[in-house]
Design an enzyme around this catalytic site. Sequence first.
Site, PDB file in Angstrom:
ATOM      1  N   ASP A  32     -63.478  -3.379  -3.963  1.00 31.86           N
ATOM      2  CA  ASP A  32     -63.629  -5.332  -4.534  1.00 31.86           C
ATOM      3  C   ASP A  32     -63.833  -6.071  -3.248  1.00 31.86           C
ATOM      4  O   ASP A  32     -62.552  -6.320  -2.465  1.00 31.86           O
ATOM      5  CB  ASP A  32     -62.862  -4.864  -5.465  1.00 31.86           C
ATOM      6  CG  ASP A  32     -63.136  -6.643  -5.824  1.00 31.86           C
ATOM      7  OD1 ASP A  32     -64.652  -6.737  -6.517  1.00 31.86           O
ATOM      8  OD2 ASP A  32     -62.593  -7.482  -6.086  1.00 31.86           O
ATOM      9  N   TYR A  87     -58.669  -7.721 -12.385  1.00 35.39           N
ATOM     10  CA  TYR A  87     -58.671  -8.068 -11.215  1.00 35.39           C
ATOM     11  C   TYR A  87     -56.664  -8.982 -11.112  1.00 35.39           C
ATOM     12  O   TYR A  87     -56.373  -9.585 -12.690  1.00 35.39           O
ATOM     13  CB  TYR A  87     -58.933  -8.864 -10.433  1.00 35.39           C
ATOM     14  CG  TYR A  87     -59.590 -10.273 -10.790  1.00 35.39           C
ATOM     15  CD1 TYR A  87     -58.216 -11.856 -10.892  1.00 35.39           C
ATOM     16  CD2 TYR A  87     -61.141 -10.851 -11.452  1.00 35.39           C
ATOM     17  CE1 TYR A  87     -58.367 -13.084 -11.230  1.00 35.39           C
ATOM     18  CE2 TYR A  87     -61.185 -12.293 -12.013  1.00 35.39           C
ATOM     19  CZ  TYR A  87     -59.743 -13.172 -11.978  1.00 35.39           C
ATOM     20  OH  TYR A  87     -59.826 -14.631 -12.375  1.00 35.39           O
ATOM     21  N   GLN A 134     -65.947  -8.376 -14.055  1.00 36.28           N
ATOM     22  CA  GLN A 134     -64.335  -8.426 -13.449  1.00 36.28           C
ATOM     23  C   GLN A 134     -63.718  -9.792 -13.547  1.00 36.28           C
ATOM     24  O   GLN A 134     -63.895 -11.097 -13.260  1.00 36.28           O
ATOM     25  CB  GLN A 134     -64.301  -8.485 -12.385  1.00 36.28           C
ATOM     26  CG  GLN A 134     -63.817  -8.779 -11.391  1.00 36.28           C
ATOM     27  CD  GLN A 134     -63.696  -8.581 -10.010  1.00 36.28           C
ATOM     28  OE1 GLN A 134     -62.923  -8.632  -8.861  1.00 36.28           O
ATOM     29  NE2 GLN A 134     -64.417  -7.003  -9.424  1.00 36.28           N
ATOM     30  N   TYR A 194     -64.030 -13.133   0.272  1.00 33.98           N
ATOM     31  CA  TYR A 194     -63.231 -13.129   1.060  1.00 33.98           C
ATOM     32  C   TYR A 194     -62.965 -12.685   2.496  1.00 33.98           C
ATOM     33  O   TYR A 194     -61.905 -13.012   3.310  1.00 33.98           O
ATOM     34  CB  TYR A 194     -62.619 -11.368   0.563  1.00 33.98           C
ATOM     35  CG  TYR A 194     -62.766 -11.474  -1.399  1.00 33.98           C
ATOM     36  CD1 TYR A 194     -62.375 -12.765  -1.650  1.00 33.98           C
ATOM     37  CD2 TYR A 194     -62.697 -10.648  -1.817  1.00 33.98           C
ATOM     38  CE1 TYR A 194     -62.679 -12.796  -3.040  1.00 33.98           C
ATOM     39  CE2 TYR A 194     -62.947 -10.348  -3.159  1.00 33.98           C
ATOM     40  CZ  TYR A 194     -62.537 -11.595  -3.995  1.00 33.98           C
ATOM     41  OH  TYR A 194     -62.291 -11.400  -5.204  1.00 33.98           O
ATOM     42  N   LEU A 239     -51.151  -6.577 -10.502  1.00 24.82           N
ATOM     43  CA  LEU A 239     -49.950  -6.416 -10.611  1.00 24.82           C
ATOM     44  C   LEU A 239     -49.373  -8.271 -10.605  1.00 24.82           C
ATOM     45  O   LEU A 239     -48.437  -8.002 -10.056  1.00 24.82           O
ATOM     46  CB  LEU A 239     -50.155  -6.150  -8.720  1.00 24.82           C
ATOM     47  CG  LEU A 239     -50.032  -4.339  -9.119  1.00 24.82           C
ATOM     48  CD1 LEU A 239     -49.789  -4.267  -7.167  1.00 24.82           C
ATOM     49  CD2 LEU A 239     -48.896  -3.317 -10.372  1.00 24.82           C
TER      50      LEU A 239
END
Length: 273
Positions: free
Chosen positions: A47, A187, A159, A52, A190
Amino acid sequence: MVKRLVTFPDGRQVCPLGQGTYQMGRRRKEEIQALRRGIDLGLTLIDTAEMYGTEDLVGEAVRECRDKAFIVSKVLPSNADYKGTKRACERSLKRLGTDYIDLYLLHWIGQYPFSETVRAMVELQQEGKIRQWGMSNLDVADMERILSLPHGTDCAANQVLYNLKDRGIEFDLIPWSERKHIPIMAYTPLAEGKLRRHKTVSGIAERHNATPTQILLAWVMRSSNVIAIPKAGSMAHVEENVRSLDIDLTKEDLRELDAAFPPPARKIRLAGW
Ligand code: NAP
């Protein structure tokens, strides 16, 4: 070993564990090695996004194995008018060093009508520049708007933020997406590392002879329609994460996690970007 795969509307299948790349670039060599190790282990979905600044890094990581990789990239809302979407895609293709993107998403809702973005996405697909298109950060009502557009039912993914402490989408978006056969890409699965020391998660990890990170990922991937895309910047983290695919959480594990992190009892506004 991958026990189950997630199927996109065009029939393509991917491992439910992919690889995020947000904030990569500071340890470029190590991160490229990590992504390549992940692909070797079956984590082929990678991804990225024009935002980014990692598309060139992803391109380098997959240079020798482009056919194996499933690249997801995203257009920024500020570029997502009809012409802007097409131009942004061309720029992404150049940075990625490839002639197609497997899945191209609108990053989040912006000022342009969905109809313009979707028209451009459909044309990009017809031109072979993207294989599939989808959305990001859209809740049920906006997904319904997408599906009502010409070719809207080709929308291939959504997403959104999803992890043990951000469970709002379980109330309606996950069941809705399952009914429409539109995979959810989770997304920040964690929670950016914030849950690793939680007592309940650690206790369950001990029972499975696993790490808390692996429990968090196994939990996100327990729904058949969900792909988790953690970002891991080292081979060691990728190797640790891939073992989450072997963990089957028990009813007791799930009960304990529900007690510590209750599922939504009512509609909660979609959180995230
Ligand atoms: P995340 O995946 O929840 O957390 C990333 C953090 O977890 C990093 O600090 C990483 O450290 C650490 N980590 C990974 N594996 C680990 C392990 N085995 N042990 C210990 N720490 C570990 O957060 P995220 O990066 O925000 O989300 C994942 C991806 O989702 C992003 O990279 C991006 O591709 C995508 N995303 C999309 C949107 C959107 O709006 N569509 C928004 C946010 C994120 P190391 O780097 O040291 O491994």
